[in-house]
Scaffold this motif. Sequence first.
Motif, mmCIF file in Angstrom:
data_model
loop_
_atom_site.group_PDB
_atom_site.id
_atom_site.type_symbol
_atom_site.label_atom_id
_atom_site.label_comp_id
_atom_site.label_asym_id
_atom_site.label_seq_id
_atom_site.Cartn_x
_atom_site.Cartn_y
_atom_site.Cartn_z
ATOM 1 N N LEU A 9 -23.910 45.591 9.745
ATOM 2 C CA LEU A 9 -23.674 46.194 11.064
ATOM 3 C C LEU A 9 -25.011 46.620 11.680
ATOM 4 O O LEU A 9 -25.267 46.379 12.864
ATOM 5 N N ALA A 10 -25.875 47.214 10.876
ATOM 6 C CA ALA A 10 -27.202 47.633 11.353
ATOM 7 C C ALA A 10 -27.997 46.416 11.839
ATOM 8 O O ALA A 10 -28.681 46.480 12.871
ATOM 9 N N HIS A 11 -27.874 45.295 11.129
ATOM 10 C CA HIS A 11 -28.566 44.066 11.521
ATOM 11 C C HIS A 11 -28.046 43.556 12.860
ATOM 12 O O HIS A 11 -28.821 43.143 13.733
ATOM 13 N N LEU A 12 -26.707 43.610 13.040
ATOM 14 C CA LEU A 12 -26.102 43.175 14.306
ATOM 15 C C LEU A 12 -26.581 44.056 15.458
ATOM 16 O O LEU A 12 -26.946 43.554 16.532
ATOM 17 N N GLU A 17 -30.109 44.918 20.194
ATOM 18 C CA GLU A 17 -31.131 45.790 20.771
ATOM 19 C C GLU A 17 -32.368 45.003 21.210
ATOM 20 O O GLU A 17 -33.133 45.459 22.060
ATOM 21 N N ARG A 18 -32.560 43.822 20.652
ATOM 22 C CA ARG A 18 -33.692 42.984 21.044
ATOM 23 C C ARG A 18 -33.476 42.329 22.404
ATOM 24 O O ARG A 18 -34.421 41.794 22.992
ATOM 25 N N LEU A 19 -32.235 42.341 22.919
ATOM 26 C CA LEU A 19 -31.960 41.742 24.221
ATOM 27 C C LEU A 19 -32.539 42.611 25.330
ATOM 28 O O LEU A 19 -32.573 43.836 25.211
ATOM 29 N N LYS A 25 -27.781 52.619 22.102
ATOM 30 C CA LYS A 25 -26.346 52.943 22.284
ATOM 31 C C LYS A 25 -25.563 51.737 22.784
ATOM 32 O O LYS A 25 -24.456 51.466 22.314
ATOM 33 N N SER A 26 -26.144 50.999 23.745
ATOM 34 C CA SER A 26 -25.474 49.790 24.248
ATOM 35 C C SER A 26 -25.345 48.756 23.141
ATOM 36 O O SER A 26 -24.317 48.080 23.020
ATOM 37 N N ALA A 27 -26.389 48.639 22.323
ATOM 38 C CA ALA A 27 -26.368 47.689 21.207
ATOM 39 C C ALA A 27 -25.252 48.050 20.227
ATOM 40 O O ALA A 27 -24.543 47.179 19.723
ATOM 41 N N GLN A 28 -25.089 49.342 19.973
ATOM 42 C CA GLN A 28 -24.005 49.790 19.083
ATOM 43 C C GLN A 28 -22.642 49.441 19.669
ATOM 44 O O GLN A 28 -21.764 48.949 18.950
ATOM 45 N N ARG A 29 -22.464 49.704 20.984
ATOM 46 C CA ARG A 29 -21.188 49.395 21.643
ATOM 47 C C ARG A 29 -20.869 47.919 21.530
ATOM 48 O O ARG A 29 -19.741 47.522 21.241
ATOM 49 N N LEU A 30 -21.876 47.063 21.774
ATOM 50 C CA LEU A 30 -21.678 45.609 21.682
ATOM 51 C C LEU A 30 -21.326 45.194 20.259
ATOM 52 O O LEU A 30 -20.435 44.367 20.040
ATOM 53 N N ALA A 31 -22.016 45.777 19.288
ATOM 54 C CA ALA A 31 -21.762 45.432 17.885
ATOM 55 C C ALA A 31 -20.335 45.805 17.488
ATOM 56 O O ALA A 31 -19.624 45.001 16.870
ATOM 57 N N TYR A 32 -19.897 46.996 17.863
ATOM 58 C CA TYR A 32 -18.521 47.415 17.532
ATOM 59 C C TYR A 32 -17.492 46.559 18.276
ATOM 60 O O TYR A 32 -16.422 46.270 17.738
#
Length: 200
Positions: A9-12, A17-19, A25-32
Amino acid sequence: MASYTVPSLAHLVDEFERLPGIGHKSAQRLAYHVLGLTETEAQSLADAILDARKKIHYCKICCNLTDQELCSICRSETRDKSVICVVEDPRDVAALERTQEFNASYHVLHGVISPLNGVGPDQLCIKELLARVSAGGVEEVIMATNPTVEGEATAMYLSRLLKPLGVRVTRLAYGIPVGGDLEYADEITLSKALEGRSEI
Protein backbone atom coordinates in the motif's frame (compact mmCIF):
# COMPACT_ATOMS: atom_id res chain seq x y z
CA MET A 1 6.15 2.40 19.05
CA ALA A 2 6.40 1.04 15.47
CA SER A 3 4.37 2.87 12.82
CA TYR A 4 1.66 0.89 11.02
CA THR A 5 2.46 0.36 7.33
CA VAL A 6 1.51 -2.13 4.67
CA PRO A 7 4.48 -2.19 2.27
CA SER A 8 2.49 -2.75 -0.96
CA LEU A 9 0.00 0.00 0.00
CA ALA A 10 2.87 2.37 0.85
CA HIS A 11 4.43 1.60 -2.55
CA LEU A 12 1.12 2.36 -4.32
CA VAL A 13 0.83 5.67 -2.43
CA ASP A 14 4.44 6.54 -3.37
CA GLU A 15 3.72 5.88 -7.06
CA PHE A 16 0.61 8.10 -7.04
CA GLU A 17 2.55 10.80 -5.18
CA ARG A 18 5.04 10.95 -8.06
CA LEU A 19 2.27 12.20 -10.37
CA PRO A 20 2.18 15.98 -10.98
CA GLY A 21 -0.12 17.90 -8.65
CA ILE A 22 -0.70 14.91 -6.35
CA GLY A 23 0.26 15.41 -2.71
CA HIS A 24 0.48 12.73 -0.02
CA LYS A 25 -3.20 12.93 1.04
CA SER A 26 -4.47 12.79 -2.56
CA ALA A 27 -2.12 9.87 -3.23
CA GLN A 28 -3.56 8.04 -0.22
CA ARG A 29 -7.14 8.68 -1.41
CA LEU A 30 -6.29 7.33 -4.88
CA ALA A 31 -4.56 4.27 -3.42
CA TYR A 32 -7.54 3.41 -1.20
CA HIS A 33 -9.88 3.99 -4.15
CA VAL A 34 -7.86 1.53 -6.26
CA LEU A 35 -7.99 -1.02 -3.43
CA GLY A 36 -11.80 -0.70 -3.46
CA LEU A 37 -12.00 -1.62 -7.16
CA THR A 38 -13.02 -5.09 -8.27
CA GLU A 39 -10.26 -7.16 -9.87
CA THR A 40 -11.84 -6.52 -13.29
CA GLU A 41 -11.91 -2.75 -12.71
CA ALA A 42 -8.33 -2.73 -11.44
CA GLN A 43 -7.20 -4.76 -14.46
CA SER A 44 -9.07 -2.38 -16.78
CA LEU A 45 -7.28 0.62 -15.21
CA ALA A 46 -3.87 -1.09 -15.50
CA ASP A 47 -4.62 -2.09 -19.12
CA ALA A 48 -5.67 1.48 -20.02
CA ILE A 49 -2.38 2.87 -18.66
CA LEU A 50 -0.25 0.29 -20.48
CA ASP A 51 -2.29 0.58 -23.69
CA ALA A 52 -1.94 4.38 -23.75
CA ARG A 53 1.79 4.11 -23.00
CA LYS A 54 2.27 1.62 -25.83
CA LYS A 55 0.06 3.19 -28.55
CA ILE A 56 0.30 6.96 -28.08
CA HIS A 57 3.13 8.79 -29.81
CA TYR A 58 3.81 12.13 -31.54
CA CYS A 59 1.97 13.05 -34.75
CA LYS A 60 4.44 13.08 -37.67
CA ILE A 61 3.40 16.61 -38.62
CA CYS A 62 2.46 18.63 -35.54
CA CYS A 63 3.97 16.56 -32.69
CA ASN A 64 0.61 16.40 -30.89
CA LEU A 65 -0.28 13.10 -29.23
CA THR A 66 -2.02 10.48 -31.37
CA ASP A 67 -2.44 6.74 -31.67
CA GLN A 68 -2.26 6.92 -35.48
CA GLU A 69 0.39 8.20 -37.90
CA LEU A 70 -1.27 11.64 -38.02
CA CYS A 71 -3.54 13.24 -35.43
CA SER A 72 -7.18 13.98 -36.32
CA ILE A 73 -6.42 17.72 -36.77
CA CYS A 74 -3.61 17.10 -39.28
CA ARG A 75 -5.79 14.54 -41.11
CA SER A 76 -8.70 16.99 -41.41
CA GLU A 77 -9.43 18.34 -44.91
CA THR A 78 -11.28 21.38 -43.53
CA ARG A 79 -8.43 22.82 -41.44
CA ASP A 80 -6.55 25.90 -42.65
CA LYS A 81 -2.98 24.61 -43.04
CA SER A 82 -1.61 28.10 -43.77
CA VAL A 83 -1.85 29.08 -40.07
CA ILE A 84 0.01 27.22 -37.32
CA CYS A 85 -0.64 27.82 -33.63
CA VAL A 86 2.43 26.92 -31.56
CA VAL A 87 1.70 25.63 -28.04
CA GLU A 88 3.81 24.21 -25.21
CA ASP A 89 1.79 21.13 -24.38
CA PRO A 90 -0.89 18.80 -25.84
CA ARG A 91 -3.26 19.99 -23.09
CA ASP A 92 -3.07 23.48 -24.63
CA VAL A 93 -4.41 22.08 -27.93
CA ALA A 94 -7.38 20.63 -26.04
CA ALA A 95 -7.97 23.99 -24.31
CA LEU A 96 -7.92 25.95 -27.60
CA GLU A 97 -10.12 23.36 -29.33
CA ARG A 98 -12.78 23.86 -26.63
CA THR A 99 -13.23 27.47 -27.83
CA GLN A 100 -14.44 26.18 -31.24
CA GLU A 101 -13.00 29.43 -32.64
CA PHE A 102 -9.78 28.12 -34.18
CA ASN A 103 -9.90 26.12 -37.40
CA ALA A 104 -6.24 26.02 -38.39
CA SER A 105 -3.38 23.72 -37.36
CA TYR A 106 -1.15 23.36 -34.33
CA HIS A 107 2.43 22.61 -33.44
CA VAL A 108 3.26 21.20 -30.00
CA LEU A 109 6.72 22.03 -28.62
CA HIS A 110 6.48 19.71 -25.58
CA GLY A 111 7.93 22.31 -23.23
CA VAL A 112 9.69 25.68 -23.26
CA ILE A 113 13.29 26.79 -23.27
CA SER A 114 14.35 26.81 -19.62
CA PRO A 115 18.12 26.87 -18.99
CA LEU A 116 17.59 26.64 -15.22
CA ASN A 117 15.80 23.32 -15.72
CA GLY A 118 18.32 22.13 -18.30
CA VAL A 119 15.87 22.45 -21.22
CA GLY A 120 17.40 23.87 -24.38
CA PRO A 121 15.98 24.29 -27.91
CA ASP A 122 17.25 20.84 -28.94
CA GLN A 123 14.95 19.16 -26.41
CA LEU A 124 11.84 20.75 -27.94
CA CYS A 125 10.05 20.00 -31.24
CA ILE A 126 11.50 23.10 -32.94
CA LYS A 127 13.24 21.41 -35.90
CA GLU A 128 9.89 19.90 -36.93
CA LEU A 129 8.23 23.35 -36.87
CA LEU A 130 10.98 24.93 -38.98
CA ALA A 131 10.73 22.05 -41.48
CA ARG A 132 6.94 22.59 -41.80
CA VAL A 133 7.34 26.31 -42.44
CA SER A 134 10.29 25.82 -44.81
CA ALA A 135 8.21 23.36 -46.88
CA GLY A 136 5.97 26.30 -47.89
CA GLY A 137 2.27 27.09 -47.68
CA VAL A 138 2.42 28.59 -44.18
CA GLU A 139 1.50 32.28 -43.94
CA GLU A 140 1.17 32.85 -40.19
CA VAL A 141 2.59 31.28 -37.05
CA ILE A 142 0.76 32.18 -33.82
CA MET A 143 2.86 31.97 -30.66
CA ALA A 144 0.55 30.58 -27.98
CA THR A 145 3.16 29.73 -25.38
CA ASN A 146 2.14 30.57 -21.82
CA PRO A 147 2.75 34.18 -20.68
CA THR A 148 5.61 33.22 -18.34
CA VAL A 149 9.27 34.27 -18.54
CA GLU A 150 10.15 30.95 -20.23
CA GLY A 151 7.12 31.10 -22.52
CA GLU A 152 8.01 34.63 -23.65
CA ALA A 153 11.66 33.72 -24.18
CA THR A 154 10.65 30.69 -26.26
CA ALA A 155 8.25 32.79 -28.36
CA MET A 156 10.95 35.39 -29.04
CA TYR A 157 13.51 32.70 -29.90
CA LEU A 158 11.11 31.07 -32.38
CA SER A 159 10.16 34.45 -33.85
CA ARG A 160 13.82 35.16 -34.67
CA LEU A 161 14.10 31.77 -36.42
CA LEU A 162 10.80 32.06 -38.32
CA LYS A 163 10.84 35.67 -39.61
CA PRO A 164 13.65 35.03 -42.15
CA LEU A 165 11.41 32.29 -43.62
CA GLY A 166 8.93 34.95 -44.74
CA VAL A 167 6.00 34.14 -42.43
CA ARG A 168 3.97 36.48 -40.25
CA VAL A 169 4.65 35.71 -36.57
CA THR A 170 1.98 36.79 -34.08
CA ARG A 171 1.48 36.41 -30.33
CA LEU A 172 -1.76 35.68 -28.46
CA ALA A 173 -3.24 38.84 -26.97
CA TYR A 174 -3.09 39.15 -23.22
CA GLY A 175 -6.58 38.08 -22.36
CA ILE A 176 -4.66 35.32 -20.59
CA PRO A 177 -3.24 36.46 -17.23
CA VAL A 178 0.53 36.66 -16.95
CA GLY A 179 1.78 33.60 -15.09
CA GLY A 180 -1.38 31.65 -16.03
CA ASP A 181 -1.67 28.44 -18.03
CA LEU A 182 -3.75 27.99 -21.20
CA GLU A 183 -5.04 24.72 -19.78
CA TYR A 184 -6.95 26.57 -17.03
CA ALA A 185 -8.22 29.54 -19.06
CA ASP A 186 -11.92 29.63 -19.89
CA GLU A 187 -13.25 29.55 -23.47
CA ILE A 188 -14.15 33.29 -23.60
CA THR A 189 -10.68 34.36 -22.43
CA LEU A 190 -9.04 32.08 -25.00
CA SER A 191 -11.36 33.32 -27.78
CA LYS A 192 -10.49 36.96 -26.98
CA ALA A 193 -6.80 36.10 -26.84
CA LEU A 194 -6.98 34.49 -30.30
CA GLU A 195 -8.92 37.47 -31.76
CA GLY A 196 -6.53 40.05 -30.33
CA ARG A 197 -3.23 38.40 -31.26
CA SER A 198 -0.51 40.83 -32.38
CA GLU A 199 2.62 40.69 -34.47
CA ILE A 200 5.94 40.15 -32.65
